[in-house]
Design an enzyme around this catalytic site. Structure first.
Site: not given
Ligand code: PGA
Length: 262
Positions: A105, A177
Site C-alpha cells: 500500500h 490506487e
C-alpha cells in the site's frame, strides 16, 4: 475467476480499516456483515475486510469459519519467524485466521520503507502459505504530471510479480490506487482518467490474475463508473466502507452492476 472483456464472473469488493477500530467495533462490524450476507446473497461479489493486526483473531471469530467474507491483513513479513522486532509474518497472519495479505500500500511505501524488492518477497511468502496476495500499486501526483503513470505502475507490478508461475499468478490480486486519489487529502480519480492506465494493466494482466481492482476515494457516487471501466474487476475501499452501512451500499451496488450480468 477468469475475466473477459464482455463480463466478469467475480467482482472483488473489499475494505482496509487501516489503523482504526477497537476490538468491539471490529467484532460488531464483522458479525453484522456476516449476518447480512447470509440473509442477502450477493451473487458474483467477493467481499473482503482487512482489520488491524490486533483485531484479526477477533474478527475471524466474529465472522465464523464458513463466512463468505475473506479476511486479510494490511501487511506481513516474508520470513516465517525470527528476529524482526515489530513485524508479523505471513505464517502468523494465517494462524490468526487471515486468508489474504495486502502488500505495498502507498502508505507503507511512503512511510515504512516498502520497496519493489520487499513487495516481491511478500507476494512470494503469501503464495507459499496459500494466502491471496493483494498487491497495491500506484503513482504519485508528480509521476502523473510527468505523464509516466502507466510505465511506473507496470514497473511496480512487474517487479513484485517477477518469477511467478502462471498458476501462482492466477491467485494474485492487483489494486491500482493512484497515490493522489487516496485519503481525505486525495482528489478522486475520474473513470475517464483511469481508462488509459487500466487499459495498459489489462493488456498485461487481464485473464492472468485473480482480479484487477481500483482503489482511491471510492464512494457510492463514483463506484458504478469506476466499475464500468472495461478492465476493472473490483474495488478496494477505505473511508467509505469504515461504517458498515457504507460498505453494504457498495457491495449492493457491485452486485447489481451490469458488468456482472455479461
Ligand atoms: P480511501 O482509501 O478510499 O479512503 O481513499 C483507499 C486506500 O487507501 O486503499
Amino acid at each position: 475467476m477468469t475475466e473477459t472483456r464482455d463480463g466478469v464472473a467475480t467482482l472483488w469488493v473489499g475494505t482496509s480499516w487501516k489503523m482504526n477500530k477497537s476490538l468491539d467495533e471490529a467484532r460488531r462490524y464483522a458479525r453484522e456483515l456476516d449476518h447480512y450476507l447470509r440473509r442477502t446473497k450477493l451473487a458474483g461479489v467477493q467481499p473482503f475486510i482487512i482489520p488491524s493486526f490486533t483485531a484479526v483473531s477477533a474478527t475471524r471469530e466474529a465472522l465464523g469459519q464458513d463466512t463468505p467474507v475473506l479476511l486479510g491483513v494490511q501487511n506481513a513479513h516474508w520470513d516465517d519467524h525470527g528476529a524482526w522486532t515489530g513485524e508479523v509474518s505471513v505464517a502468523q497472519a494465517k494462524d490468526a485466521g487471515a486468508q489474504l495479505v495486502e502488500i505495498g500500500h502507498s502508505e507503507r511505501r511512503e512511510h515504512f520503507g516498502e520497496t519493489v524488492a520487499t513487495t516481491r518477497l511478500k507476494v512470494a511468502a503469501a503464495l507459499a502459505h496459500g494466502l491471496v496476495p493483494l498487491l497495491c500499486i500506484g503513482e504519485s501526483d508528480e509521476v502523473r504530471r510527468a505523464g509516466d503513470s502507466s510505465r511506473f505502475i507496470l514497473d511496480q507490478a512487474a517487479g513484485a510479480l517477477d518469477g511467478l508461475t502462471p498458476e501462482q499468478m492466477k491467485r494474485v490480486l492487483i489494486a491500482y490506487e493512484p497515490v493522489w486519489a487516496i485519503g481525505d487529502k486525495g482528489r478522486p480519480a475520474t473513470a475517464e482518467e483511469m481508462r488509459a492506465p487500466f487499459a495498459e494493466l489489462g493488456r498485461e494482466y487481464l485473464g492472468r490474475i485473480g482480479g484487477l481492482l481500483y482503489g482511491g476515494s471510492v464512494n457510492v457516487d463514483n463506484a458504478a463508473d469506476l466499475l464500468g471501466i472495461a478492465e476493472v474487476t473490483g474495488l478496494f475501499i477505505g473511508r467509505a466502507a469504515w461504517e458498515l452501512r457504507g460498505y453494504l451500499q457498495l457491495l449492493e451496488l457491485a452486485a447489481s452492476h451490469p458488468k456482472l450480468a455479461g
